[in-house]
Design an enzyme around this catalytic site. Structure first.
Site, PDB file in Angstrom:
ATOM      1  N   CYS A 119       0.229   1.759  -4.312  1.00  0.00           N
ATOM      2  CA  CYS A 119      -0.471   1.866  -3.032  1.00  0.00           C
ATOM      3  C   CYS A 119      -1.133   3.236  -2.904  1.00  0.00           C
ATOM      4  O   CYS A 119      -2.027   3.558  -3.678  1.00  0.00           O
ATOM      5  CB  CYS A 119       0.503   1.571  -1.894  1.00  0.00           C
ATOM      6  SG  CYS A 119      -0.338   1.217  -0.354  1.00  0.00           S
ATOM      7  N   HIS A 155       1.865  -4.009  -3.432  1.00  0.00           N
ATOM      8  CA  HIS A 155       3.270  -3.607  -3.549  1.00  0.00           C
ATOM      9  C   HIS A 155       4.038  -4.560  -4.447  1.00  0.00           C
ATOM     10  O   HIS A 155       4.453  -5.624  -3.991  1.00  0.00           O
ATOM     11  CB  HIS A 155       3.928  -3.577  -2.160  1.00  0.00           C
ATOM     12  CG  HIS A 155       3.464  -2.430  -1.343  1.00  0.00           C
ATOM     13  ND1 HIS A 155       4.156  -1.254  -1.235  1.00  0.00           N
ATOM     14  CD2 HIS A 155       2.343  -2.261  -0.610  1.00  0.00           C
ATOM     15  CE1 HIS A 155       3.495  -0.400  -0.459  1.00  0.00           C
ATOM     16  NE2 HIS A 155       2.383  -0.991  -0.062  1.00  0.00           N
ATOM     17  N   GLU A 204       6.976  -4.353  -5.321  1.00  0.00           N
ATOM     18  CA  GLU A 204       8.344  -4.503  -4.807  1.00  0.00           C
ATOM     19  C   GLU A 204       8.388  -5.460  -3.615  1.00  0.00           C
ATOM     20  O   GLU A 204       9.473  -5.788  -3.124  1.00  0.00           O
ATOM     21  CB  GLU A 204       8.903  -3.132  -4.404  1.00  0.00           C
ATOM     22  CG  GLU A 204       8.483  -2.588  -3.046  1.00  0.00           C
ATOM     23  CD  GLU A 204       7.050  -2.078  -2.994  1.00  0.00           C
ATOM     24  OE1 GLU A 204       6.336  -2.188  -4.004  1.00  0.00           O
ATOM     25  OE2 GLU A 204       6.626  -1.586  -1.926  1.00  0.00           O
TER      26      GLU A 204
END
Lengths: 1065, 359
Positions: free
Chosen positions: B252, B336, B338
């Site tokens: 990001c 992202h 994650e």
């Protein structure tokens, strides 16, 4: 660059046949979308579907349509004739999938070198066979309920003991969870297993996940391994209640992110592992106290849920699935809604969707009202809103079951606790009632297992109702009024609470600026501008998404939820009306709320309002859109009933004047009209008291027909044979509609019933079709077998019917479609019903004649000049026969007989060079199997025994062996026909009808009810019920039985011609 | 019931006003108004430091349904949150659900927001608001409670927001012998968790820490709030490590910083990407992943130097979603991997990075 992976030129598409419980209109949507997607690629399409009322069987869609049974015998013949390169199995529900698997197992697809497009057969088999499916999941280290597939009753008992009771019994290859259920002990298990093994070789015994949440994910995957989840859905009802019976919410509401995305990942993992191409749906159970889950099942095809997901998100699942099946990648396809982004994304909703099932259980007195793991609902509605409260209240009104919303209904419950523990079709109302009675949320949760979040929301509605009750309309605070609207209260509900009128509430709130706003469904939560025409109204907003600057707009009101009596045929009418309006360059607006329909597809109309079909909502839309007018004659009885109220509110109704509609709908006014015109009708009387009714009945002599006004599908309509029966019926009838009194008429026995479907302009009859029923009058027209053109109706009768219809069209100044029903005995013709709207049989007559009656009607409604079409019955070189589809098999306990109350859930129609051919094709299409060797006869009262004697002799000649019940056997013996006597079920003596049925010794049951003696009725009922439960062909109508015998005598399966629609017309 | 509730309103810099009712803490605040289209995961979103300085609008209308989980910690990280506190300045929703139901919930969203002094506004036509932000671009705005309009608009992007959310001292999460240095620009716990789960030791260093001299197996530049061009120190440090061969992963904001260090430019998107359904295509393949995103700035892929190439791109608007060095193990993803909250389609990128480290 667009690349198609397969070189396919001609594709066979399998439809799903007649609408039945568990398999409804959703497959008209998916099949139509698939055909559109194939056509766009220049691929030739051949469709097999005997459901003549569908859009997919229209001539503008598939290149060739076969109105033939969806069974392997016919499909194989069509394959041999058409020689397609590919076949689509995923768009016709379980029916198509089963046929596909059978075709593959028999090696027919391989032999004919036909490619199965999309998910391969091997993967389908893995999802359909529980044992194989669980093995696959184990391979992936994923959890399925502990289960064991068993092939016999003993094995089932052992498995259940290992897993421990209660256990779930699941039947493989079942549509709508047929035969599945929770059993608590060995006796229950054995009873269920016996029934199941009549249909299938295998059942599965599973761990029962009581109170777990039930969730569904719709998955799309392309051949490049891109895989997305288009929609997540949560059942408000817990595990144990079939998802078709559950209130479903999209997106999921009570899951936290980690749970949701975990299930999403699992869904994708399974789809990849199995090699799904196109679309599939996966169901999960989730522990309400941890993240533990089970995978319940995966449907490797379009389904009811995928239709719902498609309508809930705006993502055209069926269309895109077809493109993926042809080899496109997800990123290569446009998002049809935004037209700016690609199809490879997961829709973001900025609204909440509630699906509510529609049941018609009150039509079947012997059927339990409880809902559970078997599907009984006949249709569904979908409500879109920006609060859950608004959505659920809307959805309940959409059901059209006389409820004003979640509250403000006149419902009472004797035993709330039981009602919560053993849910019925009224469970949500019971929850609201329990809250009113001070039950705590926790207590309701413990009893009902409905997640507390839903209960809190219901409580919000109950509390607002309580608060509202403190005020009159005059002193109601604007803020409270606004909040009530935000929580989905209708003007009518508010009027009931504040003891005012709907109109006064409307005026009051409008004067306070409380109006709904129109929002778009755009798949991306407004992130990107969308050219979408998919709309709903909400009070949870402050601005409209549209500018309302279009002119020449026409609104068509849809038919709402499918139910007994109103189904896909009205959707066909709506869609055709819209198509004609477009051709006439009007801007079209559709209002409907049934996610199973084609009329609610993104590409059907210029604007789609997915909203309530109520006076309030239609007025809201008219005030926003300012249309030229509203067409009420296409969507069946709901819009028809709105005609007069809308007219009174100043809305322009297009077509026949609402005042004239009322003259036809109001029995009193209509009867007066008939008298004035000198047209015969059965003697009748309007009564509000039982004494009055009895006096009339004894004067004209029993039997009499009892019915309320404004009926569709014969709600609470009955024949009374005696004074006692009349009393009972009156009680039920008066509950149907308080505003309209009950009508009693003389019932004429032994008469034929004939229908006319017609179109008129300014009172001139322009086009018509006369059809005859095979069954005598007394069988609801929706349950009757219809023949077009008539084969056994006198010319004189035909002429009289035409003349009467002309007169009535003239005097009611009809412009648009209408339908009339007549009874004829000898050459006396009497009118029994007249509807100034399209009818159930419009698609049938339009497709048999290949003259689109709705297209003509729409043109006339819009004032276009159309030259009259006088197509005489003799012009046809072929015959069309429409047959009803019953769902008795799912409605446990229902008596599978025909009466004045409609019971069928769908229909088919087939064409043939003669009557017998068309008749047999249509019966096979609704599941009849031609008898091979043995027939059980029980032919009712003496006169019908005599009437059937000739047919019995024919059967004997054909070499059939007979079994018969005592009376029938004696009658046969007296006439020199041999039959083995079987004892009645209640006699408990061998040889018994029951054991012979169970042992598969009987191919066909002909059981004509006697309708008089109670004892025999029970015995007869047991035979009929058993036949249905065991899936043995059953005939209960004498005329039908006679024609069936004639047909199998004169023709045979091998003689039935494999001809497409276009080869006839 | 709502009609008795406290009024509040959201005021945008163009003067438009969105009325509603307060929940959470009753406190007037100013910030940059953004929207997120995710339908689920408010506890994760609200604690995402990338929202620092922003007033967050959720486009999904029903919020608060499953309450807020407790403050359980594992490895010194809150299990159910993305950082130690709520980072949004304020929250705007359509229909706040005061009643909640979930086995894992300990309090309502409103109670939790009160605890963190964060204001919420409910009853807003969030679709109308979103359309305005989409058309006019992200705007400054303020939430005004009870008509006490005594605060002024403020552009948080003019501040070094990263310095406000970053740890002040290094912190070590001990696991295996392989180590990564994680530059904390406002890191989400899930990024740390992704490495710990793979048995890597994470050395979390403040944003202005000179990591270029650190002995490490890999370097991770985290997500974070605001304009990447405010983070000159990190860019300078990054430039130094780019001359070496230690594997680097930017997520990001981290990807934008990597781009700036490599010599590319960044720019502000009209209204950013915030949601859980952003499709990202891996350039040169037909593979498209659904990703979770939260960013207002992006790398201008046309300005990438010759030894870098565009790795992913957003199929909705063709903006850059990732950059990769053509020969060295340097990766940046704008989305992202994650997730949390969001789909885990791209979690495999952590494994890919790990493979680069162990080479």
């Amino acid at each position: 660059m667009r690349v198609r992976r397969f070189n396919i030129k001609k594709v066979l598409v399998l439809g799903s046949g007649a609408i039945q419980i568990g398999q409804a209109g959703e497959f008209d949507y998916s099949g139509s979308q698939a055909i559109k997607a194939l056509k766009e690629e220049g691929i030739e399409t051949v469709l097999i579907n005997p459901n003549i009322a569908t859009i997919q069987t229209s001539d503008h869609l598939a290149d060739k349509v076969y109105f033939l049974p969806l069974d392997i015998y016919f499909v194989e013949k069509i394959i041999a004739k058409e020689k397609p390169d590919g076949i689509l199995l995923g768009f016709g529900g379980q029916t198509a999938l089963n046929v596909g698997v059978e075709l593959s197992e028999k090696g027919i697809l391989q032999e004919q070198d036909i490619k199965v497009l999309g998910t391969p057969i091997s993967a389908i088999q893995k999802t359909e066979d529980r044992d194989l499916f669980v093995k696959e999941l184990e391979e992936m280290h994923l959890k399925a309920p502990v289960s064991q597939a068993v092939n016999g009753i003993e094995e089932a008992v052992r498995a259940a003991e290992r897993i421990t009771y209660p256990v779930m019994c699941r039947v493989a290859y079942a549509l709508g969870g047929l035969g599945s259920g929770v059993v608590h002990n060995q006796a229950e298990l054995i009873a269920l297993a016996k029934k199941a093994f009549a249909f299938t070789k295998q059942i599965s015994i599973e761990e029962y996940l009581e109170g777990w949440k039930e969730l569904e994910y719709e998955i799309v995957r392309d051949s490049y391994n891109n895989c997305i989840v288009v929609c997540s859905m949560e059942n408000a009802d817990p595990m144990g209640i079939h998802t078709g019976e559950s209130i479903v919410v999209a997106p999921v509401q009570t899951l936290k992110a980690s749970e949701n995305f975990k299930l999403r990942s699992i869904a994708i993992k399974v789809a990849r592992h199995l090699g799904i191409i196109g679309e599939c749906n996966i169901q999960f159970a989730l522990d309400p106290h941890s993240e533990d889950y089970r995978i319940i099942e995966l449907n490797a095809r379009l389904s009811r849920s995928s239709a719902l997901a498609s309508k809930a998100t705006g993502y055209p699942l069926a269309f895109i699935a077809t493109k993926l099946i042809l080899g496109y990648g997800l990123t290569e396809i446009d998002n049809m809604i935004t037209k700016e982004t690609s199809a490879c994304f997961e829709p973001a909703l900025d609204y909440v969707v509630v699906k509510y099932p529609r049941w018609d259980l009150q039509k079947f007195p012997n059927v339990s009202l409880h809902i559970g793991s078997e599907m009984k609902s006949v249709g569904e509605v979908m409500a879109i809103a920006r609060t859950f409260e608004e959505a659920i209240q809307k959805s309940i009104r959409m059901l059209d079951i006389g409820m004003n919303g979640l509250v403000c209904n006149s419902l009472t419950f004797d035993d709330l606790e039981k009602e919560l523990m053993e849910p019925t079709d009224k469970r949500m109302f019971a929850i609201a009632e329990a809250i009113k009675h001070g039950y705590s949320i926790d207590r309701i949760y413990r009893l009902s297992k409905v997640d507390p979040w839903f209960l809190y929301k219901i409580r919000n509605i109950v509390e607002i109702e309580k608060e509202l009750a403190r005020y009159t309309l005059e002193d109601l605070p604007a803020s409270l009024l606004k909040e009530a609207k935000e929580k989905g209260f209708s003007d009518l509900q508010l009027a009931k609470i504040t003891k005012s009128t709907e109109q006064a509430v409307r005026e009051t709130r409008k004067s306070q600026g409380i109006i709904p706003f129109v929002k778009q469904i755009d798949t991306l939560a407004a992130e990107y501008p969308a050219k979408t025409n998919y709309l709903y109204l909400t009070y949870n907003g402050t601005e409209d998404d549209l500018a309302f600057d279009e002119e020449r707009q026409v609104i068509v009101l849809g038919g709402g939820a499918y139910r007994i009596g109103s189904s896909v045929e009205f959707d066909w009418c709506c869609v055709n009306a819209v198509m004609t309006l477009k051709e006439l360059s009007y801007r079209t607006i559709m209002l409907n709320n049934n996610p199973e329909t084609v009329s609610t597809d993104y590409d059907t109309c210029d604007k789609l309002y997915f909203d309530e079909l109520t006076l309030e909502r239609v007025l809201d839309i008219c005030e926003k859109e300012n249309p030229l007018g509203v067409i009420v004659s296409m969507g069946g009885q709901i819009p028809n009933n709105l005609a007069l109220p809308l007219h009174n509110a100043g809305v322009q109704i297009l077509g026949t004047s609402p005042l004239d509609i009322d003259r036809a709908e109001s029995r009193h006014k209509f009867s007066q009209l008939l008298d004035t015109l000198g047209i015969a009708q059965p003697e009748w009387k309007e009564s509000t008291t039982i004494a009055e009714a009895e006096a009339f009945a004894s004067r004209v002599e029993y039997p009499v027909l009892v019915r309320p006004s404004y009926v569709l599908s014969g709600a609470a309509m009955s024949i009374a044979l005696s004074k006692e029966e009349l009393k009972d019926y009156l009680k039920i009838a008066s509950e149907v509609n308080e505003e309209h009194p009950v009508v009693i008429s003389k019932f004429i026995t032994g008469a034929k019933e004939i229908e006319i479907d017609a179109v008129a302009k300014e009172g001139e009859l322009c086009c018509y079709a006369i059809s005859e029923h095979i069954e005598n009058a007394g069988v609801h027209s929706g349950d009757a077998t219809m023949v077009l053109p008539p084969q056994r109706t006198y010319l004189e009768t035909m002429r009289k019917i035409k003349m009467i219809s002309r007169k009535i069209a003239k005097s009611l100044n009809i412009t648009g479609p209408f339908n009339m029903q007549f009874i004829a005995k000898d050459n006396d013709v009497q009118v029994i019903e007249c509807n100034l709207r399209s009818s159930r049989s419009f698609p049938f007559v339009s497709k048999v004649f290949k003259i689109n009656f709705i297209d003509l009607a729409t043109r006339m409604i819009m004032g276009e000049n159309v030259s009259p079409i006088d197509r005489s019955a003799f012009d046809l070189d072929y015959v069309g026969v429409k047959a009803p589809q019953f769902s008795f098999i799912r409605l446990k306990g229902s008596d599978p007989t025909l009466g004045v109350d409609m019971a069928s859930t769908g229909e088919v129609a087939c064409l043939g060079d003669d009557f017998n051919e068309a008749f047999l094709k249509s019966l096979i299409s609704v599941g009849f199997r031609l008898p091979k060797k043995t027939i059980l006869l029980s032919t009712g009262p003496v006169d019908s025994k005599a009437d059937f004697l000739h047919s019995t002799r024919i059967l004997e000649e054909m070499g059939f062996e007979f079994y018969a019940t005592k009376g029938t056997a004696e009658f046969m013996a007296a006439n020199g026909i041999e039959a083995e006597v079987l004892n009645w079920p209640l006699e408990n003596k061998e040889p018994n009808v029951f054991s012979y049925l169970s042992d598969g010794k009987i191919d066909l049951v002909i059981n004509i009810p006697k309708n008089i003696e109670k004892e025999e009725l029970d015995n007869d009922y047991l035979i009929r019920r058993k036949a249905v439960d065991l899936n043995i062909t059953l005939i209960t109508n004498l005329q039908l039985a006679k024609r069936f015998v004639e047909a199998i005598h004169k023709t045979s399966l091998a003689a039935l011609k494999i001809k497409s629609w276009h080869e006839y017309v | 019931m709502d009609h008795k509730r406290h009024m509040a309103k959201l005021v945008l810099e163009d003067g438009s006003i969105f009325p509603g009712y307060t929940f959470g803490s009753k406190r007037s605040v100013a910030g940059e108004v953004v929207f997120n289209t995710g339908m689920i995961g408010y506890p994760e979103s609200l604690t995402d430091p990338s929202y620092h300085g922003q007033i967050l609008t959720l486009t999904y209308p029903l919020i608060g349904n499953y309450g807020v989980p407790g403050e359980k910690k594992e490895n010194n990280l809150f299990t159910y949150f993305e950082s130690d506190r709520i980072h949004v300045e304020g929250l705007v929703v359509a229909d706040y659900s005061a009643d909640y139901s979930h086995w894992n919930a300990e309090k309502s969203l409103s109670e939790w927001m009160k605890q963190h002094h964060v204001v919420g506004v409910s009853g807003v036509d969030t679709r109308a608001l979103t359309k305005k932000l989409r058309e006019k671009g992200t705007m400054l705005g303020k939430i005004v409670c009870d008509d006490k309009d005594d605060i002024s608009l403020e552009d948080p992007n003019k501040r070094n927001l990263v310095s406000e959310v970053s740890f002040k001292e290094p912190f070590v999460y001990e696991k295996g012998s392989t180590k990564v240095v994680l530059v904390d620009c406002g890191v989400k716990n899930s990024i740390i968790r992704a490495f710990l789960e793979r048995n890597l030791t994470v050395i979390r260093v403040p944003w202005n820490y000179d990591f270029s001299k650190e002995k490490t197996d890999g370097i991770v530049i985290s997500n974070g709030p605001g304009d990447p061009k405010q983070c000159l120190t990190i860019i300078e440090n990054l430039k130094r490590v780019l001359s070496g061969n230690i594997p680097i992963l930017g997520i990001c904001l981290g990807s934008q910083l990597l781009g700036l260090a490599a010599g590319a430019d960044t720019y502000k998107l009209k209204f950013g990407h915030r949601g859980q359904n952003q499709p990202c295509e891996e350039i040169g393949t037909r593979r498209c992943y659904i990703t979770s995103q939260n960013h207002g700035y992006a790398v201008d892929s046309a300005t990438l130097p010759q030894d870098w190439r565009e790795w992913f791109c957003n199929t909705n608007d063709q903006t850059n979603e990732g950059i990769i060095h053509i020969s060295k193990p340097f990766f940046g993803t704008q989305f992202h991997p994650e997730a949390s909250p969001g789909p885990d389609d791209t979690e495999f990128l952590f494994d890919m990075f790990l493979r680069a480290i162990s080479k």
